[in-house]
Design a protein around this motif. Structure first.
Motif, PDB file in Angstrom:
ATOM      1  N   LEU A  78      44.785  44.393  49.635  1.00  7.59           N
ATOM      2  CA  LEU A  78      44.135  44.038  48.389  1.00  7.59           C
ATOM      3  C   LEU A  78      44.251  45.193  47.416  1.00  7.59           C
ATOM      4  O   LEU A  78      44.033  46.335  47.785  1.00  7.59           O
ATOM      5  CB  LEU A  78      42.653  43.710  48.627  1.00  7.59           C
ATOM      6  CG  LEU A  78      42.396  42.463  49.453  1.00  7.59           C
ATOM      7  CD1 LEU A  78      40.903  42.299  49.683  1.00  7.59           C
ATOM      8  CD2 LEU A  78      42.952  41.239  48.758  1.00  7.59           C
ATOM      9  N   GLU A 100      38.088  42.407  37.092  1.00 10.05           N
ATOM     10  CA  GLU A 100      38.042  42.424  38.561  1.00 10.05           C
ATOM     11  C   GLU A 100      37.547  41.092  39.114  1.00 10.05           C
ATOM     12  O   GLU A 100      38.035  40.617  40.137  1.00 10.05           O
ATOM     13  CB  GLU A 100      37.160  43.573  39.056  1.00 10.05           C
ATOM     14  CG  GLU A 100      37.815  44.927  38.931  1.00 10.05           C
ATOM     15  CD  GLU A 100      39.159  44.993  39.648  1.00 10.05           C
ATOM     16  OE1 GLU A 100      39.241  44.636  40.839  1.00 10.05           O
ATOM     17  OE2 GLU A 100      40.147  45.390  39.007  1.00 10.05           O
ATOM     18  N   ALA A 104      39.654  38.706  41.523  1.00  9.86           N
ATOM     19  CA  ALA A 104      39.096  38.267  42.809  1.00  9.86           C
ATOM     20  C   ALA A 104      39.248  36.760  42.957  1.00  9.86           C
ATOM     21  O   ALA A 104      39.568  36.261  44.046  1.00  9.86           O
ATOM     22  CB  ALA A 104      37.632  38.680  42.912  1.00  9.86           C
ATOM     23  N   ARG A 107      43.008  35.961  43.534  1.00  7.76           N
ATOM     24  CA  ARG A 107      43.479  36.354  44.875  1.00  7.76           C
ATOM     25  C   ARG A 107      43.174  35.289  45.920  1.00  7.76           C
ATOM     26  O   ARG A 107      43.806  35.255  46.973  1.00  7.76           O
ATOM     27  CB  ARG A 107      42.831  37.661  45.301  1.00  7.76           C
ATOM     28  CG  ARG A 107      43.577  38.857  44.821  1.00  7.76           C
ATOM     29  CD  ARG A 107      43.010  40.124  45.453  1.00  7.76           C
ATOM     30  NE  ARG A 107      42.907  41.118  44.410  1.00  7.76           N
ATOM     31  CZ  ARG A 107      41.781  41.580  43.899  1.00  7.76           C
ATOM     32  NH1 ARG A 107      40.626  41.186  44.353  1.00  7.76           N
ATOM     33  NH2 ARG A 107      41.802  42.466  42.938  1.00  7.76           N
ATOM     34  N   ARG A 108      42.211  34.428  45.641  1.00 10.99           N
ATOM     35  CA  ARG A 108      41.867  33.370  46.590  1.00 10.99           C
ATOM     36  C   ARG A 108      42.896  32.246  46.605  1.00 10.99           C
ATOM     37  O   ARG A 108      42.892  31.418  47.517  1.00 10.99           O
ATOM     38  CB  ARG A 108      40.496  32.783  46.242  1.00 10.99           C
ATOM     39  CG  ARG A 108      39.383  33.767  46.408  1.00 10.99           C
ATOM     40  CD  ARG A 108      38.069  33.155  46.015  1.00 10.99           C
ATOM     41  NE  ARG A 108      37.001  34.139  46.156  1.00 10.99           N
ATOM     42  CZ  ARG A 108      35.756  33.835  46.363  1.00 10.99           C
ATOM     43  NH1 ARG A 108      35.391  32.585  46.455  1.00 10.99           N
ATOM     44  NH2 ARG A 108      34.860  34.779  46.485  1.00 10.99           N
TER      45      ARG A 108
END
Length: 165
Positions: A78, A100, A104, A107-108
């Motif tokens: 990550l 951020e 986040a 990134r899922r």
């Protein structure tokens, strides 16, 4: 007249890096990705330069290479937030936290769905253009975008509201 490799990189290298950054979410990984793709393109530059849209071709190669890297176990790292370049402004903490939180969420998503969203909302490409870059049908682009947005919509209510900016 076809541009030389150096001319092309000078003119479009920053745009390719921004695109790679949107795909990876990490500046260092984006730089590595662009460097890798440009190194491969350099060897075949005569053929690449003859294409009607060499930048679209290189974006497709960036997406494919990113997918290959993503599949490797070592690429499951990550990204760590890097300090912002330049002087800190009054709202840098809030904007940094918002970025951020967005990363986040992205990134899922599976990398293919993330690529579709980046191409659609960051690069502002049509479904047909995205399909050309990704090498799939426009209907596949639409279904990937629908799934990605549904995942994001389902994820947002479960996020800890205290952690959001």
């Amino acid at each position: 007249m076809q541009p030389t490799f150096e001319e092309f990189v000078t003119a479009r290298g920053a745009a390719l890096l921004r695109f790679a950054l949107m795909l990876t979410g990490d500046r260092h990984q984006a730089e590595d990705l662009v460097q890798s793709v440009l190194a491969k393109a350099y060897v075949r530059w005569a053929r690449v330069a003859e294409m009607s849209r060499p930048e679209a071709y290189l974006k497709r190669v960036l997406v494919n290479e990113n997918l290959r890297w993503w599949r490797r176990l070592s690429s499951r790292e990550l990204p760590v937030a890097a300090p912002a370049d330049g002087a800190a402004g009054p709202d840098d903490a809030g904007s940094h936290a918002a970025r951020e939180a967005a990363w986040a969420l992205l990134r899922r998503l599976p990398s293919r769905q993330r690529a579709v969203l980046v191409l659609r909302y960051y690069e502002d490409l049509s479904d047909t253009q995205i399909a050309e870059v990704l090498g799939c049908a426009p209907a596949t682009v639409r279904s990937q975008a629908t799934r990605a947005l549904a995942t994001l919509r389902a994820t947002v209510p479960t996020i800890d509201r205290e952690a959001l900016p």
